[in-house]
Structure formats: C-alpha cells, structure tokens
Scaffold this active site. Structure first.
Site, PDB file in Angstrom:
ATOM      1  N   HIS A  17       0.851  -1.189   0.000  1.00 46.31           N
ATOM      2  CA  HIS A  17       0.000   0.000   0.000  1.00 46.31           C
ATOM      3  C   HIS A  17       0.882   1.233   0.000  1.00 46.31           C
ATOM      4  O   HIS A  17       1.949   1.232   0.631  1.00 46.31           O
ATOM      5  CB  HIS A  17      -0.911   0.002   1.241  1.00 46.31           C
ATOM      6  CG  HIS A  17      -2.074   0.912   1.092  1.00 46.31           C
ATOM      7  ND1 HIS A  17      -1.999   2.244   1.420  1.00 46.31           N
ATOM      8  CD2 HIS A  17      -3.313   0.703   0.610  1.00 46.31           C
ATOM      9  CE1 HIS A  17      -3.169   2.799   1.163  1.00 46.31           C
ATOM     10  NE2 HIS A  17      -3.987   1.895   0.667  1.00 46.31           N
TER      11      HIS A  17
ATOM     12  N   ASP B  43      -7.925  -5.563   0.160  1.00 41.59           N
ATOM     13  CA  ASP B  43      -8.390  -6.385  -0.961  1.00 41.59           C
ATOM     14  C   ASP B  43      -7.948  -7.831  -0.899  1.00 41.59           C
ATOM     15  O   ASP B  43      -8.394  -8.652  -1.689  1.00 41.59           O
ATOM     16  CB  ASP B  43      -7.899  -5.778  -2.281  1.00 41.59           C
ATOM     17  CG  ASP B  43      -8.608  -4.475  -2.569  1.00 41.59           C
ATOM     18  OD1 ASP B  43      -9.796  -4.382  -2.234  1.00 41.59           O
ATOM     19  OD2 ASP B  43      -7.970  -3.560  -3.111  1.00 41.59           O
TER      20      ASP B  43
END
Ligand code: CMC
Length: 423
Positions: free
Chosen positions: A301, A358
């Site tokens: 991320h 996710d």
C-alpha cells in the site's frame, strides 16, 4: 514544531494539522523562486486540507472523524458511518432516523435508466456499466446539478448514496439476464441491495442476517480512505465546477484500475490461479523477480507500511461468513498460507509489504455469491459515501482552486515546421 522553513531565501509557513506530519505551505514558491517542485504520484504533497479521515500508515491506524475503523466495523452500521463521514459527528437517534428515511426514499432510479442499461452488451464489465450509468445520472436529475446551491448539493449527495446499490444490482442482473428488481424500502440499505442482487420477482427473498451484517461491514471498510487516487480524481474533476454525478463517474473510472479498487478482483483471480499451497513459492519468487511484472495482488500500500487495519477486520469476517454459510473454499487456505509465507520473507519485510483490504475481501464476496467482476462495483458503491463527503468538503473549502499541476517539460524546444516533402 517549526513556524517556517527557508527555501531559496524565502520563508514558507509550516502548517500543523491536528495530528500527522507538518506541511510546508509552498503555494507562493513558484512566484518567489521561478521553480516548480517535482512529485509524481504525490508521495510528498498534501493536495488539500481535510477533516474527514486520518491514516497513520506506519502504525496501521485509520480513523474516520476520529473514530477507529475497527470500532466502527464492530459497533456501527454503514448508514451511521455514512452520516458520520458526511456530517462530522455521530447522529442522535432522531437525526439517524431522518437520514436513513431520506436515503431510503431516494433508492429508486428514473425508469428510463433501465432502457439505458439495455444499450450495453450482456458481457460488459459491471464497472464499464457503472461509469456510464452514474455519469448519466446528471442527465436525469437536472435539479441537483448546481454545485453552488447547498440544498442541491445535499440532494445530489443523498441521491448518489441511495441509488448506487440499485445501479450496482441492476448491472449484476443485466449480466445474468434476470429482470431488474425495484428496491424494497422496508429493508435496510444493505439488505435491500442483497435482495435487488440475488432476489427474483417470482419468489420472496429472505435476507440472511449474517450475510447482511458481513456485507454492511465490508461497506464500512471501504467507505473512505482520505486522498487516494479515486478520491483525488473526484476532487480534481469537481475543482472545475463539474456536477457531482460526473465527478463520481470519474472516481469510478479511476477506482477500476488493478493498482486501486480493481485489486480485489485481481487478488481473487491470483489466489484461484495459485490454486494449491504447494504453488505459493513459485508465485512469491515471481513477485520478487525484478524482470517479472507480476505483483502479489492484495499486498502492499502507498500509505500503510504496517498491517492494513481493514485487512484485520476482513480476515475475521471471512471466517465468520464461511463458517455461517458452511462454505469451505480452498482459496482461503491458499490466502492464509500465502500471507504467512510472504510475511516471513525478507523481500516483503524490507519493503514493508503487508496484506491490504483487498487480499481477503474477494474470498468473502465470492462465498456470498458475487462473481469476481462485481467486486470492484461493490467497492465503488461503498466508496461513493467517501467521495461525496470529500467532494462536499472541497466545494466549501475557501482555499479551493481548480486543480492544475505543473510539469517538468522534457520534450522538443521550439523548432520550425517543415512541409512533408522536406522531412
Ligand atoms: N508485490 C511485489 N512487490 C511489490 C508489491 C507487490 N504487491 N507492491 C509493491 N512492491 C514493490 C515494488 O516492486 C517496489 O520495489 P522496488 O523498490 O524494488 O522497485 C516497492 O515494493 C515499492 O512499490 P511501489 O510500486 O513504488 O509502491 P507504491 O506506493 O507506488 O504502490 C501499490 C502501492 C498498492 C500500487 C502496490 O503496492 C501494488 O501494486 N500492490 C498490488 C495492488 C494492490 O493490492 N492494490 C490495492 C491497494 S489497497 C486498496 C485501495 O486502496 O485501492
């Protein structure tokens, strides 16, 4: 804390938020120095002032209006989080009832939108449909497109939040060739969405409370994430004064990419492709290979350099949903083992790559019955709340200007045009 920093013989004010790093106000830098700053991907640039969401990526903290995502996912509801993001405070019972009634009353879409859907191929990706139909809302709701009218902004915000589940369910129904279902306003926001998606007009549909709660929690986890790519897209589109429906359609287009919201679909496809735990080392090796473009989807991320707090809740929710539905999905074992192996690997440790929201969401959504192609549309449905809250904040920000980045030009300098015969 410093008050100012000196750059090129000029002082620049240092701004301090309520928490988080100091920010240098460089708005006058070009006027003072004749220089631009270079920051592709905005890794060091704050594009706005915001009071909505705070992330501490090193500590794995995510707060909406000061409340931690873990606490909200555990104790709140998506409608309450929507109210919180839009209004800044948790609602009183009365305010909450009024808000949910208002949202519920806007769940139907203009009847002619059904005709609009029929223009798409049956195998169209739901995100392709969502980009089109959400943008088209501005052609149906002219009375809420004046961004300078606060009352119209409120109505447009409510319409967008209320109609997204209806539109996402219609995109699904269209792809499987079943009739569209009208909303049933006796159900909750999330229950209504499940019924419009999985129900059929020929039979009554009973909402499974465990699935409803899990889905609502998934919506909470996706509701907002400060200035990510799609939210920044919505703000940039809105900075020109474009109407909110067009701005949210722009956000949906950005979200679709596999580096952003499209990662949930890509992550489940990857886990299915890996198939069995014995093939994990092969994929880990590919992710580490500089000459292979493959990346572990659902890992890494821009902001989190620690475990994504949303992934923690998501992993817990997968167990609950699989247990409650009695589903055994070998892909969940692959995911758990892949996570364990990757977290022990030096490559992932050094680069601080952890599972993100996710990584596990696809396993739950698939157990509930959604095809992979719907995953990103569900993300868009939930993120609409954040987009709308951020768009409203931008419109009322006195510092707001049309977004207009500069560039480091590296192309040809001025040269004379040569007619084709002389080239
Ligand atoms: N697998 C393998 N290596 C990775 C991965 C990954 N998933 N993510 C980053 N890296 C490596 C990358 O190769 C680079 O290595 P080096 O420094 O040797 O060149 C380093 O880590 C830094 O990566 P980056 O691309 O410069 O980092 P970024 O901040 O620009 O990208 C990201 C963040 C999310 C786009 C990236 O981690 C990624 O592509 N992850 C997979 C896609 C994904 O899961 N996206 C969902 C994000 S969470 C949901 C949302 O908010 O949309």
């Amino acid at each position: 804390m410093t008050d100012a920093v000196r750059l090129d013989d000029h002082d620049y004010k240092v701004m301090q938020g309520s928490v988080g790093p100091e920010v240098i106000d460089i708005r006058k830098y070009y006027a003072d120095s004749g220089r631009f700053t270079y920051d592709p991907g905005f890794t060091s640039t704050a594009s706005c002032r915001s009071t909505i969401t705070y992330i501490d990526g090193d500590e794995g903290v995510l707060l909406h209006r000061g409340y931690s995502i873990g606490e909200l996912a555990e104790s709140s509801s998506f409608m309450e989080v929507a109210y919180l993001l839009l209004n800044g405070e948790l609602p009183s019972k009365e305010a909450f009832d009024t808000f949910t009634t208002t949202i519920t009353r806007h769940t139907m879409v203009h009847e002619q939108l059904a005709t609009f859907f029929r223009g798409f191929r049956r195998d169209a990706h739901p995100m392709a449909i969502m980009c089109g139909v959400v943008g088209a809302l501005s052609a149906f709701y002219h009375d809420s497109t004046d961004v300078h009218d606060p009352a119209q902004r409120v109505i447009a915000s409510h319409r967008l939040i209320a109609k997204m589940p209806t539109l996402a369910a219609m995109a699904y129904k269209y792809s499987v060739g079943q009739p569209f279902l009208y909303p049933d306003n006796s159900l909750s926001y999330t229950g209504n969405f499940l019924r419009m998606t999985f129900g059929v007009p020929a039979e009554p549909y009973e909402v499974n409370p465990i699935v409803e709660r899990a889905m609502d929690r998934i919506f909470i986890l996706h509701a907002d994430h400060e200035q990510n790519a799609s939210t920044s897209t919505v703000r940039l589109a809105g900075s020109s004064g474009a109407n909110p429906f067009a701005c949210i359609a722009a956000g949906i287009a950005c979200l679709w990419g596999p580096a952003h919201g499209g990662a949930n679909e890509a992550a489940l496809n990857m886990l299915r492709e890996i198939g069995t735990p014995d093939r994990i080392p092969e994929y880990i090796a590919r992710a580490k290979d500089k000459n292979d473009p493959f990346r572990l989807m659902g890992f890494g991320h821009r902001v989190y350099k620690n475990y994504d707090p949303r992934a923690t809740v998501m992993q817990q929710t997968v167990r609950e949903v699989l247990g409650a539905l009695g589903v055994t999905d070998p892909v969940f074992d692959v995911a758990l083992q892949l996570e364990e192996i990757a977290l022990k690997d030096d490559y992932f440790a050094e680069k601080k790559l952890f599972p993100n929201v996710d990584f596990y969401s696809g396993v739950i959504l698939s157990a509930i019955g959604f095809p992979t192609s719907m995953f990103t549309a569900l993300f868009a449905l939930a993120r609409t709340v954040g987009w709308v809250a951020q768009w409203n904040e931008m419109i009322t920000d006195p510092d707001q200007k049309i977004g207009r980045p500069r560039q480091l030009y590296a192309g040809a300098t001025a040269r004379p045009y040569l007619p084709v015969g002389q080239r």
